[in-house]
Write a protein that holds these residues in place. Structure first.
Motif, PDB file in Angstrom:
ATOM      1  N   MET A   1       8.380 -34.093 -40.843  1.00 47.18           N
ATOM      2  CA  MET A   1       7.064 -33.661 -41.283  1.00 47.18           C
ATOM      3  C   MET A   1       5.997 -34.581 -40.696  1.00 47.18           C
ATOM      4  SD  MET A   1       7.510 -32.607 -45.338  1.00 47.18           S
ATOM      5  CE  MET A   1       5.775 -32.566 -45.584  1.00 47.18           C
ATOM      6  N   LYS A   2       4.850 -34.016 -40.464  1.00 57.48           N
ATOM      7  CA  LYS A   2       3.695 -34.774 -39.990  1.00 57.48           C
ATOM      8  C   LYS A   2       2.880 -35.180 -41.222  1.00 57.48           C
ATOM      9  CE  LYS A   2      -0.307 -34.173 -37.024  1.00 57.48           C
ATOM     10  NZ  LYS A   2      -1.106 -33.183 -36.294  1.00 57.48           N
ATOM     11  N   ILE A   3       2.937 -36.474 -41.577  1.00 60.20           N
ATOM     12  CA  ILE A   3       2.376 -36.982 -42.830  1.00 60.20           C
ATOM     13  C   ILE A   3       1.169 -37.874 -42.560  1.00 60.20           C
ATOM     14  CG2 ILE A   3       2.857 -38.400 -44.882  1.00 60.20           C
ATOM     15  CD1 ILE A   3       4.458 -35.779 -44.716  1.00 60.20           C
ATOM     16  N   LEU A   4       0.137 -37.709 -43.378  1.00 59.21           N
ATOM     17  CA  LEU A   4      -1.004 -38.615 -43.366  1.00 59.21           C
ATOM     18  C   LEU A   4      -0.851 -39.555 -44.557  1.00 59.21           C
ATOM     19  CD1 LEU A   4      -3.690 -39.314 -41.939  1.00 59.21           C
ATOM     20  CD2 LEU A   4      -4.833 -37.889 -43.644  1.00 59.21           C
ATOM     21  N   CYS A  16       5.547 -48.823 -46.679  1.00 59.20           N
ATOM     22  CA  CYS A  16       5.400 -47.370 -46.815  1.00 59.20           C
ATOM     23  C   CYS A  16       5.645 -46.677 -45.480  1.00 59.20           C
ATOM     24  CB  CYS A  16       4.013 -47.022 -47.346  1.00 59.20           C
ATOM     25  SG  CYS A  16       3.658 -47.715 -48.968  1.00 59.20           S
ATOM     26  N   ILE A  17       5.088 -47.227 -44.414  1.00 59.72           N
ATOM     27  CA  ILE A  17       5.313 -46.674 -43.078  1.00 59.72           C
ATOM     28  C   ILE A  17       6.802 -46.723 -42.754  1.00 59.72           C
ATOM     29  CG2 ILE A  17       4.928 -47.031 -40.598  1.00 59.72           C
ATOM     30  CD1 ILE A  17       2.146 -48.246 -41.446  1.00 59.72           C
ATOM     31  N   GLU A  18       7.402 -47.871 -43.016  1.00 56.35           N
ATOM     32  CA  GLU A  18       8.830 -48.039 -42.750  1.00 56.35           C
ATOM     33  C   GLU A  18       9.649 -46.975 -43.487  1.00 56.35           C
ATOM     34  OE1 GLU A  18      11.111 -52.046 -42.371  1.00 56.35           O
ATOM     35  OE2 GLU A  18      11.223 -51.468 -44.495  1.00 56.35           O
ATOM     36  N   GLU A  22      11.760 -43.868 -41.912  1.00 55.82           N
ATOM     37  CA  GLU A  22      13.207 -43.774 -42.166  1.00 55.82           C
ATOM     38  C   GLU A  22      13.597 -42.377 -42.640  1.00 55.82           C
ATOM     39  OE1 GLU A  22      14.055 -46.829 -45.029  1.00 55.82           O
ATOM     40  OE2 GLU A  22      14.029 -48.434 -43.525  1.00 55.82           O
ATOM     41  N   GLU A  23      12.694 -41.725 -43.349  1.00 54.83           N
ATOM     42  CA  GLU A  23      12.935 -40.364 -43.837  1.00 54.83           C
ATOM     43  C   GLU A  23      12.801 -39.329 -42.724  1.00 54.83           C
ATOM     44  OE1 GLU A  23      10.080 -39.819 -46.958  1.00 54.83           O
ATOM     45  OE2 GLU A  23      11.092 -41.211 -48.322  1.00 54.83           O
ATOM     46  N   GLY A  24      12.380 -39.774 -41.537  1.00 55.42           N
ATOM     47  CA  GLY A  24      12.249 -38.862 -40.402  1.00 55.42           C
ATOM     48  C   GLY A  24      10.860 -38.270 -40.219  1.00 55.42           C
ATOM     49  N   ASN A  25       9.887 -38.797 -40.921  1.00 58.30           N
ATOM     50  CA  ASN A  25       8.529 -38.271 -40.827  1.00 58.30           C
ATOM     51  C   ASN A  25       7.775 -38.875 -39.649  1.00 58.30           C
ATOM     52  OD1 ASN A  25       8.424 -36.659 -43.355  1.00 58.30           O
ATOM     53  ND2 ASN A  25       8.802 -38.653 -44.276  1.00 58.30           N
TER      54      ASN A  25
END
Length: 174
Positions: A1-4, A16-18, A22-25
């Motif tokens: 997913m493309k997350i902001l 949080c970025i890490e 890791e979740e593939g986002n």
């Protein structure tokens, strides 16, 4: 997913970025914090995030810094204890602008670094996010599973600026 990812500071963003990666986002940041005052503090946090983002090859956007509008929103709540109505207004303001920007820019969803702090009420933040955006908001409690500890580790590794207050001038006074 493309997350902001709404970002309050580089320290909180780190873990949080890490985790989101890791979740593939695919993660981009949004630094929107009209609550941070005085302005030199705002600029210090922004500069720290810019340097950190370069090291991680992490794209981020900067929202409008309008501390005057924030003071209008919180007028009359200056003496309120931390974690009450003033904070909820602050959370709502930042999450709503992040939601608006994420939709405008075609992201699949958004979330916030605010939940990594042990000083912030993740339930309230997630409730506000869900109320504003439904499933477009990714509920997270980044402090869980040692998230805050990881943020501190990463802040030491990258020598990130660790502030002593959330950013709101009223919390600094306490």
């Amino acid at each position: 997913m493309k997350i902001l990812l709404h970002i309050c500071c580089a320290v909180c963003a780190s873990a949080c970025i890490e985790k989101l990666r890791e979740e593939g986002n695919q993660v981009s940041g949004f630094f929107y914090n009209p609550n941070i005052h005085p302005e030199p503090e705002y600029l210090k946090r922004l500069n720290d995030l810019e340097n950190f983002a370069k090291r991680l090859n992490f794209p981020f956007f900067i929202g409008k810094y309008d501390v005057g509008a924030w003071f209008k929103l919180t007028k009359g709540l200056e003496e309120e204890p931390e974690g009450r109505k003033r904070c909820e207004i602050c959370f709502r303001t930042r999450l709503d602008e992040t939601r608006r920007f994420a939709k405008q820019e075609g992201f699949d969803g958004f979330t916030t670094t605010l939940t990594v702090s042990p000083h912030k009420n993740s339930e309230a933040i997630n409730r506000i996010g869900k109320t504003l955006a439904g499933s477009f908001f990714l509920e997270r409690d980044f402090k869980k599973r040692d998230g805050f500890r990881r943020a501190i580790e990463l802040s030491k590794k990258y020598r990130l600026y660790r502030q002593t207050y959330c950013g709101c001038i009223f919390s600094q006074r306490r």
